[in-house]
Scaffold this motif. Structure first.
Motif, PDB file in Angstrom:
ATOM      1  N   ASP A   1      51.167 103.380  31.435  1.00 37.12           N
ATOM      2  CA  ASP A   1      52.167 102.634  32.104  1.00 37.12           C
ATOM      3  C   ASP A   1      51.763 101.151  31.619  1.00 37.12           C
ATOM      4  O   ASP A   1      52.626 100.544  32.557  1.00 37.12           O
ATOM      5  N   GLY A   2      50.928 100.727  30.993  1.00 38.43           N
ATOM      6  CA  GLY A   2      50.775  99.419  30.745  1.00 38.43           C
ATOM      7  C   GLY A   2      49.167  99.207  30.097  1.00 38.43           C
ATOM      8  O   GLY A   2      48.732 100.012  29.771  1.00 38.43           O
ATOM      9  N   TRP A   3      49.094  97.664  29.972  1.00 37.03           N
ATOM     10  CA  TRP A   3      47.859  97.464  29.275  1.00 37.03           C
ATOM     11  C   TRP A   3      47.275  96.140  29.876  1.00 37.03           C
ATOM     12  O   TRP A   3      48.190  95.525  30.576  1.00 37.03           O
ATOM     13  N   TYR A   4      46.182  95.770  29.621  1.00 38.81           N
ATOM     14  CA  TYR A   4      45.425  94.398  29.862  1.00 38.81           C
ATOM     15  C   TYR A   4      45.169  93.715  28.656  1.00 38.81           C
ATOM     16  O   TYR A   4      44.672  94.082  27.919  1.00 38.81           O
ATOM     17  N   GLU A   5      45.639  92.417  28.795  1.00 38.11           N
ATOM     18  CA  GLU A   5      45.065  91.296  27.797  1.00 38.11           C
ATOM     19  C   GLU A   5      44.398  90.296  28.755  1.00 38.11           C
ATOM     20  O   GLU A   5      44.692  89.826  29.704  1.00 38.11           O
ATOM     21  N   TRP A   6      43.186  89.601  28.095  1.00 41.43           N
ATOM     22  CA  TRP A   6      42.583  88.739  28.660  1.00 41.43           C
ATOM     23  C   TRP A   6      42.924  87.075  27.989  1.00 41.43           C
ATOM     24  O   TRP A   6      42.708  87.170  26.664  1.00 41.43           O
ATOM     25  N   THR A   7      42.935  86.063  28.806  1.00 44.69           N
ATOM     26  CA  THR A   7      42.938  84.880  28.033  1.00 44.69           C
ATOM     27  C   THR A   7      42.283  83.914  28.725  1.00 44.69           C
ATOM     28  O   THR A   7      41.463  84.087  29.897  1.00 44.69           O
TER      29      THR A   7
ATOM     30  N   ALA B   1      58.874 102.383   8.833  1.00 41.25           N
ATOM     31  CA  ALA B   1      59.730 101.619   9.147  1.00 41.25           C
ATOM     32  C   ALA B   1      59.534 101.390  10.633  1.00 41.25           C
ATOM     33  O   ALA B   1      60.009 100.553  11.192  1.00 41.25           O
ATOM     34  N   LEU B   2      58.440 102.275  11.461  1.00 46.08           N
ATOM     35  CA  LEU B   2      58.626 101.985  12.991  1.00 46.08           C
ATOM     36  C   LEU B   2      57.415 100.840  13.291  1.00 46.08           C
ATOM     37  O   LEU B   2      57.262 100.358  14.472  1.00 46.08           O
ATOM     38  N   LEU B   3      56.628 100.364  12.300  1.00 49.71           N
ATOM     39  CA  LEU B   3      55.781  99.510  12.336  1.00 49.71           C
ATOM     40  C   LEU B   3      56.284  97.942  12.408  1.00 49.71           C
ATOM     41  O   LEU B   3      56.146  97.139  11.511  1.00 49.71           O
ATOM     42  N   ARG B   4      56.871  97.716  13.711  1.00 39.73           N
ATOM     43  CA  ARG B   4      57.208  96.388  14.123  1.00 39.73           C
ATOM     44  C   ARG B   4      57.052  96.106  15.684  1.00 39.73           C
ATOM     45  O   ARG B   4      56.877  97.318  16.440  1.00 39.73           O
ATOM     46  N   PRO B   5      56.946  94.853  15.981  1.00 39.99           N
ATOM     47  CA  PRO B   5      56.890  94.559  17.297  1.00 39.99           C
ATOM     48  C   PRO B   5      57.901  95.114  18.278  1.00 39.99           C
ATOM     49  O   PRO B   5      59.041  95.505  17.903  1.00 39.99           O
TER      50      PRO B   5
ATOM     51  N   ASP C   1      57.538  88.693  24.556  1.00 38.71           N
ATOM     52  CA  ASP C   1      56.774  88.766  25.856  1.00 38.71           C
ATOM     53  C   ASP C   1      55.518  88.367  26.104  1.00 38.71           C
ATOM     54  O   ASP C   1      55.061  87.919  26.895  1.00 38.71           O
ATOM     55  N   VAL C   2      54.743  88.875  24.997  1.00 40.10           N
ATOM     56  CA  VAL C   2      53.324  88.941  24.967  1.00 40.10           C
ATOM     57  C   VAL C   2      52.690  87.541  24.144  1.00 40.10           C
ATOM     58  O   VAL C   2      51.549  87.191  24.354  1.00 40.10           O
ATOM     59  N   ARG C   3      53.359  86.864  23.222  1.00 41.08           N
ATOM     60  CA  ARG C   3      53.005  86.127  22.150  1.00 41.08           C
ATOM     61  C   ARG C   3      52.217  84.979  23.040  1.00 41.08           C
ATOM     62  O   ARG C   3      51.303  84.471  22.341  1.00 41.08           O
ATOM     63  N   HIS C   4      52.657  84.561  24.243  1.00 34.32           N
ATOM     64  CA  HIS C   4      52.104  83.345  24.851  1.00 34.32           C
ATOM     65  C   HIS C   4      50.528  83.422  25.315  1.00 34.32           C
ATOM     66  O   HIS C   4      49.760  82.486  25.769  1.00 34.32           O
ATOM     67  N   ILE C   5      50.228  84.991  25.497  1.00 35.37           N
ATOM     68  CA  ILE C   5      48.917  85.176  25.833  1.00 35.37           C
ATOM     69  C   ILE C   5      47.969  85.742  24.840  1.00 35.37           C
ATOM     70  O   ILE C   5      46.684  85.944  24.826  1.00 35.37           O
ATOM     71  N   HIS C   6      48.603  86.330  23.723  1.00 32.55           N
ATOM     72  CA  HIS C   6      47.804  87.264  22.775  1.00 32.55           C
ATOM     73  C   HIS C   6      48.641  87.187  21.466  1.00 32.55           C
ATOM     74  O   HIS C   6      49.652  87.137  21.349  1.00 32.55           O
ATOM     75  N   ASP C   7      47.706  87.220  20.240  1.00 32.91           N
ATOM     76  CA  ASP C   7      48.443  87.330  18.896  1.00 32.91           C
ATOM     77  C   ASP C   7      48.557  88.633  18.387  1.00 32.91           C
ATOM     78  O   ASP C   7      49.037  88.688  17.171  1.00 32.91           O
ATOM     79  N   ARG C   8      48.275  89.689  19.031  1.00 33.22           N
ATOM     80  CA  ARG C   8      48.647  91.146  18.720  1.00 33.22           C
ATOM     81  C   ARG C   8      48.765  92.014  19.963  1.00 33.22           C
ATOM     82  O   ARG C   8      48.669  91.473  20.991  1.00 33.22           O
TER      83      ARG C   8
END
Length: 193
Positions: free
Chosen positions: A85-91, A170-174, A140-147
């Motif tokens: 239902d989601g994930w976490y990124e750390w900055t 063909a599905l390998l896209r952001p 949406d995610v670019r400002h906190i992580h590069d992947r």
């Protein structure tokens, strides 16, 4: 679990108590072309050897989408989906990192593209293992992580799981912009099950 089963399009899934966080090395619920099972998150590439000819036992948790169908370490692996239902990124700076919770805007579930294999442990025991696939971040995610994890649309599940490599590529896209909610997650109880 009924919601997860409906999302994955299967009659039922094995019991998997909700957790605040999943970490590499833990068992995660995984959909393959043959059904749903628990797999160890972290993949030891079978048959991979170092320069001295010894087996490489380093664990791969994430596989880059840009090289997924090119690297010999991933040859012969199967495709899978890991629901969440989601994930976490750390900055931030070391020892002062801030967690961010990322979830779908609609509050539903996400499907992470993954690859899997059965690793043969000493003694011959089979260990199902999985690694998630990553790609460039969405807006949406670019400002906190590069992947970010490669997310799949429900309509693309069959293509990812068992379609030809060209169609799966063909599905390998952001993920499209505006579909993820990113918020500070300082109030999460990290000690959960």
């Amino acid at each position: 679990m009924a919601e997860v089963a409906a999302f994955l399009g299967v009659p039922r899934v094995p019991e998997d108590p909700p957790r605040a966080n999943m970490a590499p090395g833990q068992e995660v619920l995984t959909l393959t072309a043959t059904g749903v099972q628990h797999m160890r998150w972290g993949l030891i590439p079978a048959g991979r050897k170092n320069a001295r000819g010894r087996p490489v036992l380093e664990t791969i948790v994430n596989a880059r989408s840009e090289t997924l169908f090119e690297k010999s370490a991933f040859a012969g692996l199967h495709r899978a989906i890991v629901p969440a239902d989601g994930w976490y990124e750390w900055t931030g700076a070391v020892r002062r990192k801030t967690p961010h919770a990322i979830s779908p805007q609609d509050g539903g579930l996400l499907a992470f593209a993954a690859i899997y294999d059965i690793w043969r442990a000493p003694g011959g025991r089979g260990v199902p293992q999985v690694a998630t696939v990553t790609c460039a971040p969405s807006e949406d995610v670019r400002h906190i992580h590069d992947r970010m994890g490669l997310l799949l649309e429900r309509k693309d599940f069959a293509t990812w799981l068992s379609g030809p490599e060209a169609e799966a590529s063909a599905l390998l896209r952001p993920w499209p912009a505006g579909r993820l909610n990113v918020r500070p997650a300082g109030d999460v109880d990290w000690s959960g099950p």
